[in-house]
Design a protein around this motif. Structure first.
Motif, PDB file in Angstrom:
ATOM      1  N   GLY A 192       0.795  -1.216   0.000  1.00 38.21           N
ATOM      2  CA  GLY A 192       0.000   0.000   0.000  1.00 38.21           C
ATOM      3  C   GLY A 192       0.831   1.272   0.000  1.00 38.21           C
ATOM      4  N   HIS A 235      -8.944  -3.605   6.736  1.00 38.65           N
ATOM      5  CA  HIS A 235      -8.334  -3.212   5.463  1.00 38.65           C
ATOM      6  C   HIS A 235      -7.063  -3.986   5.106  1.00 38.65           C
ATOM      7  CE1 HIS A 235      -7.737  -0.527   2.091  1.00 38.65           C
ATOM      8  NE2 HIS A 235      -6.537  -0.193   2.508  1.00 38.65           N
ATOM      9  N   SER A 289       3.875   2.331   2.380  1.00 35.72           N
ATOM     10  CA  SER A 289       3.993   1.121   3.186  1.00 35.72           C
ATOM     11  C   SER A 289       5.276   0.385   2.844  1.00 35.72           C
ATOM     12  CB  SER A 289       2.760   0.239   2.986  1.00 35.72           C
ATOM     13  OG  SER A 289       2.721  -0.782   3.956  1.00 35.72           O
ATOM     14  N   SER A 324      -4.553  -2.446  -1.174  1.00 39.78           N
ATOM     15  CA  SER A 324      -4.954  -1.056  -0.980  1.00 39.78           C
ATOM     16  C   SER A 324      -4.582  -0.209  -2.206  1.00 39.78           C
ATOM     17  CB  SER A 324      -4.322  -0.526   0.312  1.00 39.78           C
ATOM     18  OG  SER A 324      -4.800   0.758   0.642  1.00 39.78           O
ATOM     19  N   MET A 325      -3.797   0.843  -2.024  1.00 39.15           N
ATOM     20  CA  MET A 325      -3.377   1.630  -3.180  1.00 39.15           C
ATOM     21  C   MET A 325      -2.423   0.829  -4.065  1.00 39.15           C
ATOM     22  SD  MET A 325      -4.000   4.395  -4.772  1.00 39.15           S
ATOM     23  CE  MET A 325      -5.080   5.064  -3.491  1.00 39.15           C
ATOM     24  N   THR A 375      -8.388   0.371  -3.424  1.00 44.35           N
ATOM     25  CA  THR A 375      -8.791   1.689  -2.938  1.00 44.35           C
ATOM     26  C   THR A 375      -8.851   2.666  -4.104  1.00 44.35           C
ATOM     27  OG1 THR A 375      -7.725   1.210  -0.815  1.00 44.35           O
ATOM     28  CG2 THR A 375      -8.313   3.506  -1.264  1.00 44.35           C
TER      29      THR A 375
END
Length: 289
Positions: A20, A238, A23, A86-87, A111
């Motif tokens: 992410g 998440h 991260s 996520s991203m 996301t």
């Protein structure tokens, strides 16, 4: 401390995993290990300007860097698949939109819209804040539950963030520049989802605290993949790769990739598909609803 790349040498089929926003590769390690046990070559890179500990770069540079990592694997392996969290899932979709020979993609807690139940009500005003004088000083501070339903893991992450201002799931706070560029990336990807033709697995938590299951629906309805599956989980938030159902996430991803590679290469597969008890319970709850 957290930024070191992960690379597991395996066979002729490879997987690129993307963590992410801001991260670390450690966030993807459980999935990486599961895929490596199945014989895949696995790469989890730290991307400068996107990952933890580096000044933010433009979102288009994130795509360029991720595509370069993909092509490194593609030059030396028969097939390459993508997996992101996520991203990182959004960034994986961006690569798949530009690289039509991607074999399969697993998007975890994708996301495209920050609309989870922990996101501040003022978040839609971020773009306005970004362009205001001194707006670049704003930072979004991570707080409980840190994307984790598992209380033991949550406590470990909270301790690491308080001591090191970071943990394996990323930075304790996000500068507005990262968030602004993430929103631009998400908009770019959403407008081009129909370019994704690779087999697509979408895994999302029903109670995702950062991005609601609406994000999973957008991807499922938007991609042009002939083979696509959506899986909703009920015992995680998440950070699906580390939370209560991390083994389910890893198993579903590796099985989906195994079947996609078999379809691509014409190879037979003999492994029986065994749905985990946690996933079976989730499917029963979905059917009852």
């Amino acid at each position: 401390m957290f930024q070191q790349d992960i690379f597991y040498k395996g066979g002729e089929h490879a997987v690129l995993l993307l963590p992410g926003l801001s991260s670390t590769p450690l966030e993807m390690r459980p999935v990486a290990k599961a895929l490596h046990r199945d014989g895949y070559t696995v790469s989890v890179p730290h991307i400068e300007g996107y990952g933890l500990g580096s000044p933010c770069t433009h979102w288009r540079e994130w795509i360029v860097a991720a595509r370069a990592k993909y092509r490194e694997l593609r030059d030396t392996h028969e097939t390459v698949s993508l997996c992101g969290l996520s991203m990182g899932a959004t960034l994986s979709l961006a690569v798949a939109e530009e690289e039509p020979d991607v074999t399969a993609i697993s998007v975890l807690a994708v996301t495209l819209v920050y609309d989870g139940w922990t996101i501040p009500l003022a978040y839609p005003l971020l773009d306005l804040l970004y362009h205001l004088p001194f707006g670049n000083r704003y930072r979004y501070y991570e707080k409980a539950p840190f994307g984790l339903k598992n209380e033991r893991l949550r406590a470990r992450v909270e301790k690491s963030m308080s001591q090191h201002d970071a943990s394996e799931i990323g930075s304790a706070s996000l500068p507005i520049e990262h968030l602004y560029n993430a929103r631009r990336l998400a908009s770019h990807v959403r407008n081009r989802l129909d370019r994704v033709t690779a087999d697509c697995l979408i895994v999302h938590a029903v109670d995702d605290d950062t991005a609601s299951p609406h994000n999973a629906r957008i991807v499922y309805n938007g991609v042009s993949s002939d083979v696509k599956q959506k899986c909703l989980l009920g015992e995680s938030y998440h950070i699906l790769t580390m939370d209560n159902e991390r083994e389910t996430v890893a198993d579903e991803t590796r099985r989906f990739f195994r079947d996609a590679v078999a379809r691509r290469t014409g190879a037979a597969t003999s492994e029986t598909r065994i749905i985990s008890k946690a996933l079976l319970r989730a499917k029963r709850r979905q059917a009852a609803a």
